[in-house]
Motif scaffolding. Structure first.
Motif, short mmCIF file in Angstrom:
data_model
loop_
_atom_site.label_atom_id
_atom_site.label_comp_id
_atom_site.label_asym_id
_atom_site.label_seq_id
_atom_site.Cartn_x
_atom_site.Cartn_y
_atom_site.Cartn_z
N LEU A 95 0.82 -1.21 0.00
CA LEU A 95 0.00 0.00 0.00
C LEU A 95 0.86 1.26 0.00
N ALA A 96 1.96 1.24 0.73
CA ALA A 96 2.86 2.41 0.74
C ALA A 96 3.44 2.65 -0.66
N ARG A 97 3.84 1.59 -1.34
CA ARG A 97 4.37 1.74 -2.71
C ARG A 97 3.28 2.17 -3.67
N HIS A 98 2.08 1.66 -3.45
CA HIS A 98 0.95 2.01 -4.32
C HIS A 98 0.57 3.48 -4.15
N ARG A 99 0.49 3.94 -2.93
CA ARG A 99 0.11 5.33 -2.67
C ARG A 99 1.16 6.32 -3.18
N SER A 100 2.42 5.93 -3.07
CA SER A 100 3.48 6.82 -3.52
C SER A 100 3.61 6.85 -5.05
N GLY A 101 2.95 5.93 -5.71
CA GLY A 101 3.03 5.86 -7.16
C GLY A 101 4.23 5.06 -7.65
N GLU A 102 5.02 4.55 -6.71
CA GLU A 102 6.20 3.77 -7.05
C GLU A 102 5.82 2.45 -7.72
N TYR A 103 4.72 1.86 -7.26
CA TYR A 103 4.23 0.61 -7.85
C TYR A 103 2.71 0.65 -7.82
N ARG A 104 2.12 0.68 -8.99
CA ARG A 104 0.66 0.78 -9.07
C ARG A 104 0.11 -0.42 -9.82
N VAL A 105 -1.03 -0.85 -9.34
CA VAL A 105 -1.77 -1.88 -10.06
C VAL A 105 -3.04 -1.23 -10.59
N SER A 106 -3.59 -1.80 -11.61
CA SER A 106 -4.73 -1.17 -12.27
C SER A 106 -6.01 -1.43 -11.48
N ILE A 107 -6.26 -0.54 -10.53
CA ILE A 107 -7.46 -0.60 -9.71
C ILE A 107 -8.04 0.81 -9.67
N HIS A 108 -9.33 0.90 -9.87
CA HIS A 108 -9.97 2.21 -9.85
C HIS A 108 -10.15 2.68 -8.41
N GLY A 109 -9.75 3.89 -8.17
CA GLY A 109 -9.90 4.49 -6.84
C GLY A 109 -8.81 4.06 -5.89
N GLU A 110 -8.98 4.46 -4.65
CA GLU A 110 -7.99 4.14 -3.61
C GLU A 110 -8.22 2.71 -3.12
N ILE A 111 -7.15 2.03 -2.80
CA ILE A 111 -7.24 0.65 -2.32
C ILE A 111 -6.80 0.59 -0.86
N THR A 112 -7.48 -0.25 -0.09
CA THR A 112 -7.16 -0.40 1.33
C THR A 112 -6.82 -1.87 1.60
N ALA A 113 -6.36 -2.12 2.81
CA ALA A 113 -6.06 -3.50 3.21
C ALA A 113 -7.32 -4.35 3.19
N GLN A 114 -8.45 -3.74 3.52
CA GLN A 114 -9.72 -4.46 3.49
C GLN A 114 -10.09 -4.84 2.04
N ASP A 115 -9.83 -3.96 1.09
CA ASP A 115 -10.07 -4.29 -0.31
C ASP A 115 -9.22 -5.47 -0.76
N ILE A 116 -7.97 -5.48 -0.33
CA ILE A 116 -7.08 -6.58 -0.70
C ILE A 116 -7.60 -7.89 -0.12
N ALA A 117 -8.00 -7.87 1.16
CA ALA A 117 -8.53 -9.08 1.80
C ALA A 117 -9.80 -9.56 1.08
N ALA A 118 -10.65 -8.63 0.71
CA ALA A 118 -11.89 -9.01 0.00
C ALA A 118 -11.59 -9.62 -1.36
N ARG A 119 -10.61 -9.10 -2.06
CA ARG A 119 -10.23 -9.66 -3.37
C ARG A 119 -9.61 -11.05 -3.22
N ILE A 120 -8.86 -11.26 -2.18
CA ILE A 120 -8.27 -12.59 -1.95
C ILE A 120 -9.36 -13.61 -1.61
N MET A 121 -10.31 -13.21 -0.81
CA MET A 121 -11.35 -14.13 -0.37
C MET A 121 -12.41 -14.40 -1.46
N ARG A 122 -12.42 -13.58 -2.48
CA ARG A 122 -13.47 -13.64 -3.51
C ARG A 122 -13.34 -14.84 -4.45
N ARG A 123 -12.26 -15.46 -4.63
CA ARG A 123 -12.01 -16.59 -5.51
C ARG A 123 -13.07 -16.75 -6.49
#
Length: 159
Positions: A131-159
């Motif tokens: 998330l720190a790399r994503h927010r700084s723009g150093e490493y971005r993934v193609s996701i619309h809007g801001e991403i949080t740890a909860q979003d990451i957990a939801a995407r992992i659990m979504r299978r």
């Protein structure tokens, strides 16, 4: 899918562990297939089951077939079926290895995490670093809007 692969890499503790586990599984599967095929094809189980004590038993070589059960189609089907299963397992292992190589690049080059560190890091620390790399723009993934740890957990659990 990206976050699932990222978590799977973390859970398996890196590339070397994934490689070792996959290779060990393939070797043990090959041994199991070879041994069970040999036992199925070359041991005369009818004679062997008549062995009840030391007096009624013969040396083990008397319970082996010369050509074995290969003259019957069932032994060939058995061997080919499990050989096919082993080949499919090799294919899946190679796909897993390909994903692990790609994720290793993400962890080492983008997040600055070596495989040796994965044993001592907790998942939330990996997510925080991402998330720190994503927010700084150093490493971005193609996701619309801001991403949080909860979003990451939801995407992992979504299978």
């Amino acid at each position: 899918v990206f976050f699932q692969a990222m978590y799977k890499y973390y859970e398996n503790k890196g590339f070397h562990a994934i490689l070792a586990a996959g290779a060990t599984n393939l070797v043990s599967l090959a041994f199991t297939v070879a041994l069970s095929t040999w036992l199925f094809a070359f041991v005369d189980w009818g004679r062997l089951t008549s062995c009840h004590d030391e007096e009624s038993c013969l040396p083990f070589s008397h319970y082996l077939h010369g050509r074995g059960m290969w003259r019957y189609g069932l032994a060939w089907v058995y061997c080919l079926l499990f050989l096919l299963y082993w080949c499919i397992s090799c294919y899946w292992f190679l796909l897993t290895l390909k994903d692990a190589v790609e994720m290793r690049a993400v962890y080492t080059e983008r997040l600055g995490i070596r495989d040796e560190e994965l044993g001592s890091l907790e998942w939330h620390q990996v997510v925080e670093r991402f998330l720190a790399r994503h927010r700084s723009g150093e490493y971005r993934v193609s996701i619309h809007g801001e991403i949080t740890a909860q979003d990451i957990a939801a995407r992992i659990m979504r299978r």
